[in-house]
Design an enzyme around this catalytic site. Structure first.
Site, PDB file in Angstrom:
ATOM      1  N   HIS A 132     -32.841   6.408  19.322  1.00 13.45           N
ATOM      2  CA  HIS A 132     -34.022   6.237  18.810  1.00 13.45           C
ATOM      3  C   HIS A 132     -35.010   6.312  19.746  1.00 13.45           C
ATOM      4  O   HIS A 132     -36.311   6.490  19.357  1.00 13.45           O
ATOM      5  CB  HIS A 132     -34.302   5.015  17.659  1.00 13.45           C
ATOM      6  CG  HIS A 132     -33.316   5.079  16.679  1.00 13.45           C
ATOM      7  ND1 HIS A 132     -33.769   5.254  15.380  1.00 13.45           N
ATOM      8  CD2 HIS A 132     -32.049   5.051  16.544  1.00 13.45           C
ATOM      9  CE1 HIS A 132     -32.727   5.191  14.511  1.00 13.45           C
ATOM     10  NE2 HIS A 132     -31.565   5.122  15.207  1.00 13.45           N
ATOM     11  N   ASP A 185     -42.907   6.945  23.540  1.00 14.40           N
ATOM     12  CA  ASP A 185     -42.566   6.505  22.373  1.00 14.40           C
ATOM     13  C   ASP A 185     -41.450   7.512  21.903  1.00 14.40           C
ATOM     14  O   ASP A 185     -41.859   8.657  21.779  1.00 14.40           O
ATOM     15  CB  ASP A 185     -43.538   6.224  21.066  1.00 14.40           C
ATOM     16  CG  ASP A 185     -43.316   5.139  20.329  1.00 14.40           C
ATOM     17  OD1 ASP A 185     -42.080   4.805  20.135  1.00 14.40           O
ATOM     18  OD2 ASP A 185     -44.044   4.314  19.872  1.00 14.40           O
TER      19      ASP A 185
END
Ligand code: ADP
Length: 475
Positions: free
Chosen positions: A166, A373
């Site tokens: 992720h 991110d």
């Protein structure tokens, strides 16, 4: 699953999902996008969700506690305090997290943390093994569990095992700073499928495998250590339709009315993040200061509403950002605040999803500026929550994985305070037609690549991998 595969494969195999933390379906909304996406898949085909219970105990049981929630079986283990300190707070969050987000300066290399991480992975894999059935598809999630498949293979598991990362995959120079990078990279080759958020992440993984381990590449497959796996990008999505509905729910409307200032020219800019040094919140406050310096028409008119609940509060690096933010916000408010207005409103607690949806919709600008991110779901939620007839504008960091899909946002470098300030001013005065066009394009992308599409494309690809991923001499 694609129709072709369904026809060829007949019955869908049982799904076994493994993540650091198992969330009960009742609390799934709080568990965020991953919990919701996994539960949908598990509900559809029946399955098992395995991982840490979220509880610390003095003498954790070696066998998992099993609970049934409709067609879903939840199997969880407690951790001891020492395990939690080394595996979760230590290696995962003080070493892998900063390193994979390019913060080598914050990475703590402690051999005891690494040993604890490996031990917990082996203990969890050992506890899962007796629960597995031959035809299961096993899907492991995130950086807490990198060596999980290797630990399962040591138990002779032959099932198809996929992994989804992720967070970003680092450049080889960063990864190789990790004392145990060889072992960790080798352990990844126990998976059949590796899923990443973006094509750039896939490329960095491939570069590292080739440069450091002489891997062979063919199409999407990567062969090293005598094993072949498939490495592909599967950008994670949200349930955009559902989030859009949430934004018009009564609770969201209430929040909308509290936040939206009806006076002409008044603009609320919203930032929503876990309090984390990767999210670029101090830099965002500085961009706000630059906006106030450069554009005096913002005084008394523009407010940054920053919602950032504390996370990982036991990790020292996270305590420091909180103080830093309070200092910068105090400084800027001290310089610019008026009797009935302050430029920064900073809220340090979590909010419900309906409340958040209402706040997004009430805010003219969504400011999402992480320094790094994996994806960033807040950017997607902000867009999904807008009123299509009068939508707000998304200002998005080029270093969020989401920027590779959300090209119709105003894309900025979070390190460039002047560029961010200019983008905010552009967003303030963006004509309605342009706002609508950008929003429509972004929304189409969200609906096309939603949480269901992400999950099904990953599981389809896993089904297509031959298990396990040993390289046959002929290929
Ligand atoms: P990360 O996974 O690094 O936290 P993401 O942006 O991908 O970052 O996901 C964050 C999730 O947490 C989003 O679903 C967002 O709605 C939720 N979230 C973030 N801040 C808050 C908050 N203050 N209150 C409630 N939920 C939050």
């Amino acid at each position: 699953m694609s129709p072709a595969l369904r026809k060829a494969g007949g019955q869908r195999p049982r799904l076994v999902a493994v993540s650091n933390r198992v969330v009960h379906p009742r609390g799934a909304a709080r568990g965020g996008g991953l919990a919701v996406a996994l539960l949908d898949a598990l509900r559809e085909r029946g399955g098992l969700w395995f991982g840490w219970s979220g509880q610390i105990s003095d003498q954790p049981d070696s066998r998992p506690a099993v609970a049934e929630a409709g067609p879903i079986r939840l199997a969880t283990l407690d951790l001891s305090q020492a395990e939690h300190d080394a595996y979760y707070n230590g290696f995962a969050n003080r070493c892998l997290w900063p390193l994979f987000h390019l913060r080598l300066d914050l990475a703590a290399f402690d051999p005891q943390h690494y040993d604890g991480y490996m031990r917990v992975n082996r203990r969890l894999a050992g506890a899962l093994w007796p629960l597995l059935q031959d035809e299961d598809q096993v899907w492991i999630h995130d950086y807490h569990l990198l060596p999980f498949a290797e630990a399962l293979r040591e138990q002779r598991a032959r099932q198809q095992i996929g992994f989804f990362l992720h967070i970003p995959f680092p450049v080889p120079e960063m990864l190789t700073a990790l004392p145990h990078y060889r072992e960790l990279m080798r352990s990844l080759f126990s998976y059949d499928l590796l899923g990443f958020q973006t094509e750039d992440d896939v490329q960095r993984f491939r570069d590292c495998a080739v440069r450091e381990f002489g891997a062979q590449l063919r199409g999407d497959s990567v062969t090293a250590f005598g094993r072949r796996l498939v490495a592909k990008a599967f950008p994670i999505g949200i349930d955009a339709r559902e989030f859009a509905q949430l934004a018009t729910s009564p609770a969201a409307r209430l929040e909308f009315q509290r936040v939206r200032d009806p006076r002409p020219g008044r603009t609320v800019i919203v930032g929503v993040d876990r309090l984390d040094y990767t999210k670029g919140i101090p830099e965002r406050f500085q961009a706000m200061e630059r906006l106030l310096e450069r554009y005096p028409d913002t005084h008394g008119q523009v407010e940054l509403l920053q919602i950032a609940p504390t996370s990982r509060g036991e990790v020292p690096e996270y305590m420091a950002i909180r103080e830093q933010l309070e200092r910068i916000a105090g400084h800027i408010n001290g310089l610019y605040a008026q009797l009935d207005w302050a430029p920064i409103r900073y809220i340090n607690r979590p909010l419900g999803r309906r409340q958040l949806a209402g706040i997004y919709r009430a805010s003219r600008i969504g400011l999402v500026t992480p320094l790094r991110d994996g994806m960033n779901l807040v950017a997607k939620e902000y867009v999904a929550a807008q009123d299509p007839a009068d939508p707000g504008v998304l200002v998005l960091s080029r270093f969020a994985g989401a920027a590779q899909q959300m090209r119709a946002a105003l894309i900025v470098s979070p390190y460039d305070a002047t560029a961010v300030a200019d983008a905010l001013q552009t967003a303030r005065y963006m004509p309605l037609e342009e706002r609508r066009n950008r929003h429509a394009e972004l929304m189409q992308g969200l609906l096309r690549n939603d949480a269901g599409a992400w999950r099904e494309s990953f599981l389809d690809a896993l089904q297509r991998c031959s298990a396990p991923g040993e390289e046959s001499p002929a290929s």
